[in-house]
Enzyme design. Structure first.
Site, PDB file in Angstrom:
ATOM      1  N   TRP A 137      54.357  51.064  50.515  1.00  0.00           N
ATOM      2  CA  TRP A 137      53.633  50.824  49.260  1.00  0.00           C
ATOM      3  C   TRP A 137      54.627  50.674  48.118  1.00  0.00           C
ATOM      4  CZ3 TRP A 137      48.883  49.434  49.940  1.00  0.00           C
ATOM      5  CH2 TRP A 137      48.037  49.298  48.836  1.00  0.00           C
ATOM      6  N   GLU A 181      53.126  45.993  41.894  1.00  0.00           N
ATOM      7  CA  GLU A 181      53.813  44.816  42.430  1.00  0.00           C
ATOM      8  C   GLU A 181      55.267  44.697  42.000  1.00  0.00           C
ATOM      9  OE1 GLU A 181      51.326  41.757  40.886  1.00  0.00           O
ATOM     10  OE2 GLU A 181      49.719  42.101  42.336  1.00  0.00           O
ATOM     11  N   GLU A 236      35.533  44.459  41.190  1.00  0.00           N
ATOM     12  CA  GLU A 236      36.842  44.373  40.539  1.00  0.00           C
ATOM     13  C   GLU A 236      36.978  43.088  39.719  1.00  0.00           C
ATOM     14  OE1 GLU A 236      40.497  43.239  42.890  1.00  0.00           O
ATOM     15  OE2 GLU A 236      40.951  45.356  42.527  1.00  0.00           O
TER      16      GLU A 236
END
Ligand code: NAG
Ligand code: NAG
Ligand code: NAG
Length: 518
Positions: free
Chosen positions: A170, A244, A485
């Site tokens: 992650w 990210e 979302e």
């Protein structure tokens, strides 16, 4: 929010290729074919006010559905957890993110603080206490970011719903989580303390307080542990709120600054003078650091330092809203929602997103120029479509669109309190765009007071433009009042993780800001 890392690495390489080769969009008429009706099954005539009143109850109910104990969507989740969404596949968001949980729990704290003696608040209080206990155990859970011993484990961004560590690869660490959690728990502590007047003096609340802040037992003080983490790690790089990009980020730094400022006040209240000085020192350094996010050449803020992205990002709005709440009168504003830098950055983001998403060219926004409500996504280069990546680009997000409304409402509130408006040359483009349909012409370096028509017109336009963003949220919300979302940039229908907890929280926060100014 939840891109898998292997994908991220690939996307990261490809991102910049896309960023500069966005395919031209076909004309709007192509998308608005026969049968196109995103109002399907919804009362077409419901006013914004009526809808907001209805949706407020729905949003709180659906937010609480994702919170344990008591939520109907949280089977298998440990008590005190806030899951990001009930969606367990395509995409799987059935986890607890430290950031999302802290942000949505802060909405619950605000509702609790409205009237701590209400029936709702006693239910919320039970949830908030469980949330608090769980944070202590998450802080002490060894995880891939590290452990509690050297505090490194506090940078872990997400845990399994049952409270065990998430061990997959992650974007870690993420350094906004401890700051946001400290902010939320400090707000709860203040609200709780002010509604339990005997707690402090009688000493009956010592255990409760001590679990949150105890100068002599830092390892057992949830808030102090998070403040220590922020104070020692704020200037080290980490992943951004979208998980990210690694670097130093505006959103992260803004919430760290707020945590250090409020943390210093709290330390003083507990007689922890050395810590108060240390947190104040970090806050001062953060204040000096923040101007690096202003890019004079681009004439807007950038979300990540040294990134090859444009830097326009919904994280700028969120950093401002969570880093400098309009209620905070005790600290010098730094990139507050009403600041020149945030307002021109909002304008630049809106201008980008308006042409990027076909739905933004639908009849509700006829004007070519000027500022009007549109669906806002995360950032121009985004390719995450809610399920995977789409090289044609991302979509508008509910939480970003609602945050734009909140920035405008906060700015209106600020104007009412200040009773005058000075338009700087930096902010001029924003006020020109805001007033583009008016006969009034904002002039730079001019102060307008209560006796000037400009003052009142700007105030009206701030409110009505905020309402336009809320109207966009209304248009794309389904008939049950559910907020996912994202909403599709072409069809306008909801997409991505359903019932996103943060979407409800962001909507409720925007609505609270609207109520304060109306
Ligand atoms: C709790 O409230 C009391 C009374 O207003 C105040 O003196 C004290 O500083 C507060 N404690 C904290 C930790 O905020
Ligand atoms: C972080 O702080 C240290 C110590 O003050 C300093 O040497 C370093 O340059 C800072 N790093 C960044 C990225 O600002
Ligand atoms: C504008 O309002 C602020 C806050 O009320 C006040 O401090 C300031 O002096 C006013 N400025 C002018 C030019 O009236």
């Amino acid at each position: 929010m939840t891109l898998l890392i292997p994908f991220v690495l690939v996307a990261y390489v490809l991102l910049y290729a896309f960023a500069f080769s966005i395919p031209p969009l076909p004309p709007v008429s192509t998308f608005l074919g026969a049968g196109y009706d995103r109002h399907a099954q919804k009362p077409l005539t419901e006013t914004l006010d009526a809808w907001l009143e209805r949706e407020e109850r729905i949003a709180l109910d659906k937010l609480l559905a994702n919170v344990s104990p008591g939520g109907r969507n949280v089977a298998g989740a440990i008590k005190g957890s806030v899951i990001a969404s009930p969606s367990r596949e395509h995409p799987n968001y059935f986890y607890q993110w430290v950031r999302d949980a802290a942000i949505t729990t802060s909405t619950l704290v605000d509702v609790y603080a409205d009237d701590p003696s209400s029936k709702l608040s006693s239910e919320l209080s039970a949830i908030l206490d469980e949330y608090t206990h769980l944070q202590h155990s998450l802080q002490h859970t060894n995880n891939p970011s590290g452990s509690f011993d050297d505090l490194s484990g506090l940078g872990e961004p997400k845990f399994e719903a049952d409270g065990s560590p998430f061990v997959g690869s992650w974007g870690r660490p993420q350094r906004d989580g401890p700051a946001l959690r400290a902010i939320t728990l400090m707000a709860y502590l203040r609200a709780y303390n002010s509604s339990h007047p005997t707690l402090w003096t009688s000493g009956s609340g010592d255990d409760w307080f001590a679990s949150l802040y105890n100068p002599s037992l830092p390892a057992n003080s949830i808030i102090k542990a998070d403040l220590e983490y922020v104070s020692h790690f704020w200037n080290q790089s980490g992943f951004d709120l979208w998980e990210e990009v690694e670097g130093l980020h505006f959103f992260t730094a803004m919430v760290q600054l707020r945590a250090m400022r409020e943390g210093s006040d709290l330390a003083l209240a507990f007689g922890d003078k050395g810590a108060a000085q240390w947190y104040t020192k970090q806050a001062k350094q953060l204040e000096e650091f923040m101007p690096q996010f202003w890019d004079q050449g681009k004439a807007h803020l950038v979300e990540t330092l040294g990134s090859s992205r444009t830097g326009l990002d919904c994280g700028l709005l969120l950093g401002s809203l969570h880093g400098y709440p309009s209620a905070d009168a005790s600290h010098t504003p730094v990139y507050a929602p009403s600041s020149d830098e945030i307002l021109v950055s909002l304008l630049a983001l809106v201008e980008d997103q308006r042409t990027r998403f076909p739905i933004n060219a639908a009849p509700s926004s006829e004007q070519e120029h000027g500022l009007q409500g549109v669906g806002l996504g995360r950032y121009p280069e985004d390719v995450y479509d809610g399920y995977g990546n789409d090289k044609r680009g991302g979509n508008p997000w509910f939480l970003c669109t609602a945050s734009a409304a909140q920035v405008l409402y906060n700015t209106a509130e600020n104007l009412v309190l200040a009773t005058n408006l000075t338009i700087s040359s930096t902010a001029l483009p924003f006020y020109e765009a805001l007033m583009s349909s008016s006969s009034l012409d904002p002039r730079p370096d001019t102060t307008y007071g209560l006796s000037d028509a400009m003052f009142h017109s700007v105030l009206e336009r701030l409110k009505s433009t905020g309402d336009e963003f809320m109207e966009v949220v209304k248009t794309h919300t389904d008939a049950q009042g559910s907020l996912s979302e994202q909403f599709d940039r072409v069809t306008g229908y909801e997409r991505g993780a359903r019932d996103l907890t943060w979407s409800y929280g962001a909507f409720l926060q925007a609505l609270r800001a609207r109520k304060r100014v109306l």
